[in-house]
Structure formats: C-alpha cells, structure tokens
Motif scaffolding. Sequence first.
Motif, PDB file in Angstrom:
ATOM      1  N   VAL A  26       0.816  -1.220   0.000  1.00 25.97           N
ATOM      2  CA  VAL A  26       0.000   0.000   0.000  1.00 25.97           C
ATOM      3  C   VAL A  26       0.851   1.273   0.000  1.00 25.97           C
ATOM      4  O   VAL A  26       0.317   2.369  -0.128  1.00 25.97           O
ATOM      5  CB  VAL A  26      -0.992   0.020   1.191  1.00 25.97           C
ATOM      6  CG1 VAL A  26      -1.997  -1.119   1.062  1.00 25.97           C
ATOM      7  CG2 VAL A  26      -0.268  -0.048   2.518  1.00 25.97           C
ATOM      8  N   TRP A  35      -5.019   2.736  -2.811  1.00 26.32           N
ATOM      9  CA  TRP A  35      -5.232   2.094  -1.505  1.00 26.32           C
ATOM     10  C   TRP A  35      -5.744   3.086  -0.472  1.00 26.32           C
ATOM     11  O   TRP A  35      -6.543   2.720   0.405  1.00 26.32           O
ATOM     12  CB  TRP A  35      -3.948   1.407  -1.034  1.00 26.32           C
ATOM     13  CG  TRP A  35      -3.562   0.284  -1.951  1.00 26.32           C
ATOM     14  CD1 TRP A  35      -2.444   0.199  -2.737  1.00 26.32           C
ATOM     15  CD2 TRP A  35      -4.329  -0.906  -2.216  1.00 26.32           C
ATOM     16  NE1 TRP A  35      -2.473  -0.967  -3.468  1.00 26.32           N
ATOM     17  CE2 TRP A  35      -3.603  -1.667  -3.165  1.00 26.32           C
ATOM     18  CE3 TRP A  35      -5.537  -1.404  -1.751  1.00 26.32           C
ATOM     19  CZ2 TRP A  35      -4.067  -2.893  -3.649  1.00 26.32           C
ATOM     20  CZ3 TRP A  35      -6.006  -2.628  -2.231  1.00 26.32           C
ATOM     21  CH2 TRP A  35      -5.267  -3.346  -3.162  1.00 26.32           C
ATOM     22  N   GLU A  36      -5.330   4.343  -0.554  1.00 26.77           N
ATOM     23  CA  GLU A  36      -5.871   5.364   0.362  1.00 26.77           C
ATOM     24  C   GLU A  36      -7.370   5.544   0.095  1.00 26.77           C
ATOM     25  O   GLU A  36      -8.158   5.687   1.028  1.00 26.77           O
ATOM     26  CB  GLU A  36      -5.121   6.682   0.184  1.00 26.77           C
ATOM     27  CG  GLU A  36      -3.705   6.650   0.729  1.00 26.77           C
ATOM     28  CD  GLU A  36      -2.889   7.893   0.407  1.00 26.77           C
ATOM     29  OE1 GLU A  36      -1.776   8.007   0.944  1.00 26.77           O
ATOM     30  OE2 GLU A  36      -3.346   8.735  -0.398  1.00 26.77           O
ATOM     31  N   ARG A  39      -9.347   2.662   1.597  1.00 24.99           N
ATOM     32  CA  ARG A  39      -9.529   2.806   3.060  1.00 24.99           C
ATOM     33  C   ARG A  39     -10.685   3.744   3.382  1.00 24.99           C
ATOM     34  O   ARG A  39     -11.301   3.650   4.426  1.00 24.99           O
ATOM     35  CB  ARG A  39      -8.240   3.299   3.721  1.00 24.99           C
ATOM     36  CG  ARG A  39      -7.191   2.208   3.908  1.00 24.99           C
ATOM     37  CD  ARG A  39      -6.074   2.632   4.852  1.00 24.99           C
ATOM     38  NE  ARG A  39      -5.247   3.676   4.317  1.00 24.99           N
ATOM     39  CZ  ARG A  39      -4.181   3.479   3.539  1.00 24.99           C
ATOM     40  NH1 ARG A  39      -3.823   2.261   3.208  1.00 24.99           N
ATOM     41  NH2 ARG A  39      -3.473   4.496   3.106  1.00 24.99           N
ATOM     42  N   GLN A  40     -11.000   4.660   2.463  1.00 22.16           N
ATOM     43  CA  GLN A  40     -12.110   5.600   2.657  1.00 22.16           C
ATOM     44  C   GLN A  40     -13.402   5.119   1.997  1.00 22.16           C
ATOM     45  O   GLN A  40     -14.396   5.846   1.971  1.00 22.16           O
ATOM     46  CB  GLN A  40     -11.731   6.959   2.071  1.00 22.16           C
ATOM     47  CG  GLN A  40     -10.542   7.592   2.727  1.00 22.16           C
ATOM     48  CD  GLN A  40     -10.073   8.819   1.952  1.00 22.16           C
ATOM     49  OE1 GLN A  40     -10.820   9.428   1.206  1.00 22.16           O
ATOM     50  NE2 GLN A  40      -8.826   9.177   2.131  1.00 22.16           N
ATOM     51  N   ARG A 136     -12.232  -4.907   4.878  1.00 18.48           N
ATOM     52  CA  ARG A 136     -11.070  -4.483   5.663  1.00 18.48           C
ATOM     53  C   ARG A 136     -10.272  -5.721   6.077  1.00 18.48           C
ATOM     54  O   ARG A 136     -10.758  -6.567   6.812  1.00 18.48           O
ATOM     55  CB  ARG A 136     -11.531  -3.707   6.902  1.00 18.48           C
ATOM     56  CG  ARG A 136     -10.392  -3.052   7.670  1.00 18.48           C
ATOM     57  CD  ARG A 136     -10.906  -2.104   8.744  1.00 18.48           C
ATOM     58  NE  ARG A 136     -11.735  -1.037   8.234  1.00 18.48           N
ATOM     59  CZ  ARG A 136     -11.273   0.076   7.633  1.00 18.48           C
ATOM     60  NH1 ARG A 136      -9.973   0.240   7.477  1.00 18.48           N
ATOM     61  NH2 ARG A 136     -12.092   0.991   7.208  1.00 18.48           N
ATOM     62  N   ASP A 139      -5.576  -2.776   9.336  1.00 23.23           N
ATOM     63  CA  ASP A 139      -5.802  -1.339   9.508  1.00 23.23           C
ATOM     64  C   ASP A 139      -5.428  -0.550   8.263  1.00 23.23           C
ATOM     65  O   ASP A 139      -6.014   0.493   7.977  1.00 23.23           O
ATOM     66  CB  ASP A 139      -4.986  -0.806  10.695  1.00 23.23           C
ATOM     67  CG  ASP A 139      -5.544  -1.259  12.025  1.00 23.23           C
ATOM     68  OD1 ASP A 139      -6.716  -1.685  12.058  1.00 23.23           O
ATOM     69  OD2 ASP A 139      -4.809  -1.197  13.024  1.00 23.23           O
ATOM     70  N   ARG A 140      -4.476  -1.046   7.500  1.00 22.52           N
ATOM     71  CA  ARG A 140      -3.996  -0.312   6.323  1.00 22.52           C
ATOM     72  C   ARG A 140      -4.459  -0.893   4.992  1.00 22.52           C
ATOM     73  O   ARG A 140      -4.393  -0.223   3.982  1.00 22.52           O
ATOM     74  CB  ARG A 140      -2.467  -0.263   6.354  1.00 22.52           C
ATOM     75  CG  ARG A 140      -1.942   0.481   7.582  1.00 22.52           C
ATOM     76  CD  ARG A 140      -0.472   0.779   7.494  1.00 22.52           C
ATOM     77  NE  ARG A 140      -0.261   1.772   6.445  1.00 22.52           N
ATOM     78  CZ  ARG A 140       0.735   1.712   5.574  1.00 22.52           C
ATOM     79  NH1 ARG A 140       1.604   0.745   5.630  1.00 22.52           N
ATOM     80  NH2 ARG A 140       0.877   2.645   4.657  1.00 22.52           N
ATOM     81  N   VAL A 141      -4.880  -2.147   5.012  1.00 19.22           N
ATOM     82  CA  VAL A 141      -5.255  -2.802   3.753  1.00 19.22           C
ATOM     83  C   VAL A 141      -6.765  -3.038   3.706  1.00 19.22           C
ATOM     84  O   VAL A 141      -7.317  -3.797   4.500  1.00 19.22           O
ATOM     85  CB  VAL A 141      -4.522  -4.144   3.566  1.00 19.22           C
ATOM     86  CG1 VAL A 141      -4.971  -4.809   2.267  1.00 19.22           C
ATOM     87  CG2 VAL A 141      -3.013  -3.943   3.577  1.00 19.22           C
ATOM     88  N   VAL A 142      -7.404  -2.336   2.780  1.00 22.83           N
ATOM     89  CA  VAL A 142      -8.834  -2.494   2.528  1.00 22.83           C
ATOM     90  C   VAL A 142      -8.969  -2.883   1.066  1.00 22.83           C
ATOM     91  O   VAL A 142      -8.480  -2.181   0.175  1.00 22.83           O
ATOM     92  CB  VAL A 142      -9.605  -1.197   2.833  1.00 22.83           C
ATOM     93  CG1 VAL A 142     -11.065  -1.344   2.466  1.00 22.83           C
ATOM     94  CG2 VAL A 142      -9.440  -0.829   4.304  1.00 22.83           C
TER      95      VAL A 142
END
Length: 154
Positions: A26, A35-36, A39-40, A136, A139-142
Amino acid sequence: MSAKEKDRFLDEPEFELHPDYPLPDVDDPVMRPFWEGARQGKLLLQRDRRDGSVHWPPKPPYWKGGVLEWFEASGRGRIYSYVVAHEPFLPAFRHLLPLVLVLVELEEGPRLVGYMVGVKPEDVSFGMPVEVVFRRLTDRVVLPVWRPARGGSS
C-alpha cells in the motif's frame, strides 16, 4: 461516517488473516492513492486531464508528461468474465471457497480483477450488474471486492 459511506464496507466479524495471506504494497508510490481511496470506501481510478480517457492499471505521475489525475469511479460495472475456484491456490484462501473470481468491466471502461461476495456461485452470470464494496483486511489494507448490484442494474 454516514450510513451511505458505512454501507460501502462489508459488515462482517473481525477475522484473523492466515499468515501467508498476500497483502498488497500500500506504500507503492504509484498505487498509494488507490489504496488510500479504498480505506475511505472509494474506488479511485486515473484519467487523462486532456481527453478524459481512463487508465488501468495506474501509471506513475510522470507518465505522458504528468497529465493523469485520480478520480472517484462509480463503483458499478458488469461481470465481463468469471471462474469459480474450488481449490485454493494459496492456503490463505481456503476459507473463501468456493470463490467466484471475476473480471469486472466498470462503467468507466477499465476491467478490474477481484472476487464476489454475497452471492452463490450458481447465481453468477456473464453481464451481471455488480457494485464495489470494501473488505477491511488490516488497519492499512482495505480490499475492493464485488457484490450483486442492488436493484439489479448498473
């Protein structure tokens, strides 16, 4: 987070990832905005500011003299092709079987690979309208995944 934004994420209990689950990088400078966005709860694509043509996979910022910009895609498309996996190609995916792997043609044009959720393999068909939803993993990879479109059309 609004109800609409919350609906973009799968409502599922937390689960422990298999230690061999392959996670994307990411922090890759080319893919970081994608990837950001995930996450949103946003499916982001790139397009040419000059002519609006959409590019997938993402290109580095300097490509074509830096004319690309990120935008939020509709998140809707149709199944262009699919296959039902009954054997895991990695042990980390065993819990997902049978897994419907799809090639989705987005309304914006590009085709993205992913997998289906919320549908039985026998109910999947070519041309089926789908919409993106986000799973999800950490925490960082969605991860963007696909489900049948609500209302049945895209």
